[in-house]
Design a protein around this motif. Structure first.
Motif, mmCIF file in Angstrom:
data_model
loop_
_atom_site.group_PDB
_atom_site.id
_atom_site.type_symbol
_atom_site.label_atom_id
_atom_site.label_comp_id
_atom_site.label_asym_id
_atom_site.label_seq_id
_atom_site.Cartn_x
_atom_site.Cartn_y
_atom_site.Cartn_z
ATOM 1 N N SER A 185 65.185 -8.655 -69.367
ATOM 2 C CA SER A 185 65.784 -9.374 -70.495
ATOM 3 C C SER A 185 67.268 -9.647 -70.293
ATOM 4 O O SER A 185 67.839 -10.514 -70.955
ATOM 5 N N SER A 186 67.897 -8.894 -69.370
ATOM 6 C CA SER A 186 69.327 -9.081 -69.108
ATOM 7 C C SER A 186 69.558 -9.156 -67.599
ATOM 8 O O SER A 186 70.058 -8.195 -66.998
ATOM 9 N N PRO A 187 69.180 -10.260 -66.959
ATOM 10 C CA PRO A 187 69.351 -10.361 -65.506
ATOM 11 C C PRO A 187 70.810 -10.128 -65.112
ATOM 12 O O PRO A 187 71.725 -10.639 -65.740
ATOM 13 N N GLY A 188 70.987 -9.321 -64.090
ATOM 14 C CA GLY A 188 72.332 -9.001 -63.656
ATOM 15 C C GLY A 188 72.953 -7.825 -64.367
ATOM 16 O O GLY A 188 74.083 -7.428 -64.046
ATOM 17 N N ALA A 189 72.225 -7.238 -65.330
ATOM 18 C CA ALA A 189 72.768 -6.112 -66.092
ATOM 19 C C ALA A 189 72.502 -4.803 -65.359
ATOM 20 O O ALA A 189 71.917 -3.870 -65.915
ATOM 21 N N HIS A 190 72.932 -4.739 -64.105
ATOM 22 C CA HIS A 190 72.639 -3.557 -63.300
ATOM 23 C C HIS A 190 73.347 -2.323 -63.832
ATOM 24 O O HIS A 190 72.796 -1.223 -63.813
ATOM 25 N N GLY A 191 74.564 -2.504 -64.308
ATOM 26 C CA GLY A 191 75.284 -1.364 -64.864
ATOM 27 C C GLY A 191 74.588 -0.789 -66.082
ATOM 28 O O GLY A 191 74.487 0.433 -66.236
ATOM 29 N N GLU A 192 74.071 -1.656 -66.947
ATOM 30 C CA GLU A 192 73.363 -1.187 -68.139
ATOM 31 C C GLU A 192 72.085 -0.446 -67.761
ATOM 32 O O GLU A 192 71.732 0.560 -68.389
ATOM 33 N N CYS A 193 71.384 -0.933 -66.749
ATOM 34 C CA CYS A 193 70.170 -0.254 -66.283
ATOM 35 C C CYS A 193 70.508 1.140 -65.756
ATOM 36 O O CYS A 193 69.803 2.120 -66.043
ATOM 37 N N LEU A 194 71.576 1.246 -64.995
ATOM 38 C CA LEU A 194 71.989 2.543 -64.474
ATOM 39 C C LEU A 194 72.436 3.466 -65.598
ATOM 40 O O LEU A 194 72.137 4.667 -65.583
ATOM 41 N N ASP A 195 73.144 2.917 -66.585
ATOM 42 C CA ASP A 195 73.564 3.727 -67.735
ATOM 43 C C ASP A 195 72.354 4.345 -68.434
ATOM 44 O O ASP A 195 72.328 5.539 -68.739
ATOM 45 N N PHE A 196 71.365 3.500 -68.703
ATOM 46 C CA PHE A 196 70.157 3.970 -69.396
ATOM 47 C C PHE A 196 69.454 5.049 -68.589
ATOM 48 O O PHE A 196 69.068 6.100 -69.118
ATOM 49 N N ALA A 197 69.283 4.803 -67.291
ATOM 50 C CA ALA A 197 68.546 5.742 -66.444
ATOM 51 C C ALA A 197 69.294 7.058 -66.283
ATOM 52 O O ALA A 197 68.696 8.142 -66.328
ATOM 53 N N GLU A 198 70.605 6.986 -66.109
ATOM 54 C CA GLU A 198 71.386 8.211 -65.919
ATOM 55 C C GLU A 198 71.392 9.064 -67.177
ATOM 56 O O GLU A 198 71.299 10.302 -67.099
ATOM 57 N N THR A 199 71.477 8.434 -68.330
ATOM 58 C CA THR A 199 71.437 9.192 -69.583
ATOM 59 C C THR A 199 70.096 9.893 -69.754
ATOM 60 O O THR A 199 70.036 11.064 -70.138
ATOM 61 N N ALA A 200 69.000 9.167 -69.458
ATOM 62 C CA ALA A 200 67.668 9.764 -69.578
ATOM 63 C C ALA A 200 67.513 10.941 -68.635
ATOM 64 O O ALA A 200 66.948 11.982 -68.989
ATOM 65 N N ALA A 201 68.021 10.812 -67.415
ATOM 66 C CA ALA A 201 67.889 11.880 -66.428
ATOM 67 C C ALA A 201 68.717 13.100 -66.802
ATOM 68 O O ALA A 201 68.279 14.246 -66.642
ATOM 69 N N GLN A 202 69.911 12.872 -67.320
ATOM 70 C CA GLN A 202 70.781 13.984 -67.683
ATOM 71 C C GLN A 202 70.198 14.819 -68.813
ATOM 72 O O GLN A 202 70.391 16.038 -68.864
ATOM 73 N N ASP A 203 69.487 14.181 -69.715
ATOM 74 C CA ASP A 203 68.937 14.882 -70.878
ATOM 75 C C ASP A 203 67.598 15.553 -70.596
ATOM 76 O O ASP A 203 67.087 16.278 -71.450
ATOM 77 N N ALA A 204 67.010 15.316 -69.428
ATOM 78 C CA ALA A 204 65.658 15.793 -69.135
ATOM 79 C C ALA A 204 65.676 17.180 -68.504
ATOM 80 O O ALA A 204 66.666 17.574 -67.873
ATOM 81 N N PRO A 205 64.588 17.928 -68.647
ATOM 82 C CA PRO A 205 64.466 19.220 -67.950
ATOM 83 C C PRO A 205 64.556 19.035 -66.438
ATOM 84 O O PRO A 205 64.288 17.952 -65.911
ATOM 85 N N GLU A 206 64.899 20.105 -65.745
ATOM 86 C CA GLU A 206 65.149 20.037 -64.303
ATOM 87 C C GLU A 206 63.952 19.493 -63.516
ATOM 88 O O GLU A 206 64.132 18.787 -62.528
ATOM 89 N N ASP A 207 62.736 19.862 -63.936
ATOM 90 C CA ASP A 207 61.560 19.471 -63.164
ATOM 91 C C ASP A 207 60.883 18.212 -63.692
ATOM 92 O O ASP A 207 59.810 17.830 -63.219
ATOM 93 N N ALA A 208 61.489 17.545 -64.664
ATOM 94 C CA ALA A 208 60.869 16.367 -65.264
ATOM 95 C C ALA A 208 60.949 15.180 -64.318
ATOM 96 O O ALA A 208 61.970 14.938 -63.673
ATOM 97 N N LEU A 209 59.873 14.418 -64.260
ATOM 98 C CA LEU A 209 59.828 13.252 -63.382
ATOM 99 C C LEU A 209 60.855 12.204 -63.783
ATOM 100 O O LEU A 209 61.347 11.446 -62.932
#
Length: 335
Positions: A185-209
């Protein structure tokens, strides 16, 4: 199907601690020990093992396994649907049969030139089925995929997303669907994609996929040389996080096959070839179509060629050959 299952079992036995799996033993999208019998039975028209497998994942809240098995069973039903038709006729309200049917319906419409319109017509039924699924987030992943294909607006997608994360805050499949929606929906929004993914990963348990989600976001950046240059530090950090997640699992593990294939692909594109070689070794005999299918109609051939190239480079670095710098980098698109 039975021959493929037996070959999978034999290859697994030969590669508990893989060092150099021969090309003939490499398997594309091989099922694990739980899914393989269900696929063999489905090929014979028997839905009971698939029903038992999905019922177990639902009762045990094994959402990641449930999502993956539902995807594979729906893909199989695309060409062999008799077992699913019998299942739905026998138990019309079975939530597991409804899950497979919904995912199959989305898959069948996805490749159509009229995909958006066809999926718009389908979304209400898919969402309605998800609303009856109780605490299960997996039907909501299907709803998110359908909404993405239908080019749903942000408000509608966010409504479905809220329902998904209310059921499972760290479900990987739902997060992948949201990441793909954001990228589309936002072509070229690579920074926003990384922001979303990094936030999700930081909040997840250590062994979560879902801790591997930044790697998936890094994959979306690889189509743009400018994005790789701009976000190179974040792409390397995503790869480092995925390397740590890979290290927590045994070698030649079918469950982590997609993670390791994706990680090897990203590392190769980032020029981190020695680390990619280690992930290619850890995959053992298990190759997944994703991500190798991005560049070719022959994902297995692409994997084998990439593996042959890094092995040749490793031999060239051995004593008696001129050394190559570890920090050597290659531009996106070189591999």
């Amino acid at each position: 199907m039975l021959r493929a299952f037996l070959r999978t079992t034999a290859a697994r036995a030969r590669s508990r601690t893989p060092r150099s799996v021969p090309d003939d033993d490499v398997l594309l999208d091989a099922p694990d020990d739980r899914l393989a019998p269900a696929l063999v039975a489905a090929a014979r028209g028997d839905y009971a093992p698939a029903a038992g497998l999905l019922s177990t994942t639902r009762e045990r809240a094994e959402w990641e396994h449930r999502d993956r098995y539902a995807t594979r069973l729906a893909a199989f039903a695309r060409s062999r649907a008799e077992w699913l038709d019998t299942w739905r006729a026998t138990v019309p309200d079975d939530p597991d049969a409804l899950l497979i049917a919904a995912r199959l319906a989305v898959h069948r419409r996805w490749d159509s030139p009229a995909r958006a319109e066809l999926l718009r017509q389908l979304v209400p039924a898919v969402v309605g089925a998800a609303e009856t699924s109780g605490p299960d987030p997996v039907p909501w992943r299907t709803a998110l995929d359908a909404a993405r294909g239908a080019r749903a607006g942000h408000a509608e997608f966010e409504r479905l997303w809220a329902q998904a994360v209310r059921r499972s805050a760290h479900h990987y499949g739902c997060h992948v669907a949201a990441l793909q929606y954001l990228a589309a929906s936002s072509p070229g929004a690579h920074g926003e994609c990384l922001d979303f993914a990094e936030t999700a990963a930081q909040d997840a348990p250590e062994d979560a996929l879902v801790r591997a989600l930044p790697l998936r976001a890094a994959f979306t950046c690889l189509t743009s040389t400018a994005a790789v240059r701009t976000h190179r530090r974040r792409l390397d950090a995503a790869a480092d996080r995925a390397i740590a997640l890979s290290a927590a699992h045994p070698a030649a593990d079918p469950w982590t096959a997609e993670l390791r294939n994706l990680l090897a692909y990203v590392l190769l594109r980032l020029g981190r070839r020695q680390e990619a070689a280690e992930q290619l070794r850890l995959t053992g005999p298990y190759v997944t179509s994703f991500p190798w299918e991005r560049d070719t109609d022959d994902p297995l051939g692409h994997f084998l060629q990439a593996r042959a190239d890094v092995r040749a480079e490793a031999r060239a670095r051995a004593p008696g050959h001129p050394p190559r710098g570890r920090a050597e980098r290659s531009a996106p698109g070189d591999h």
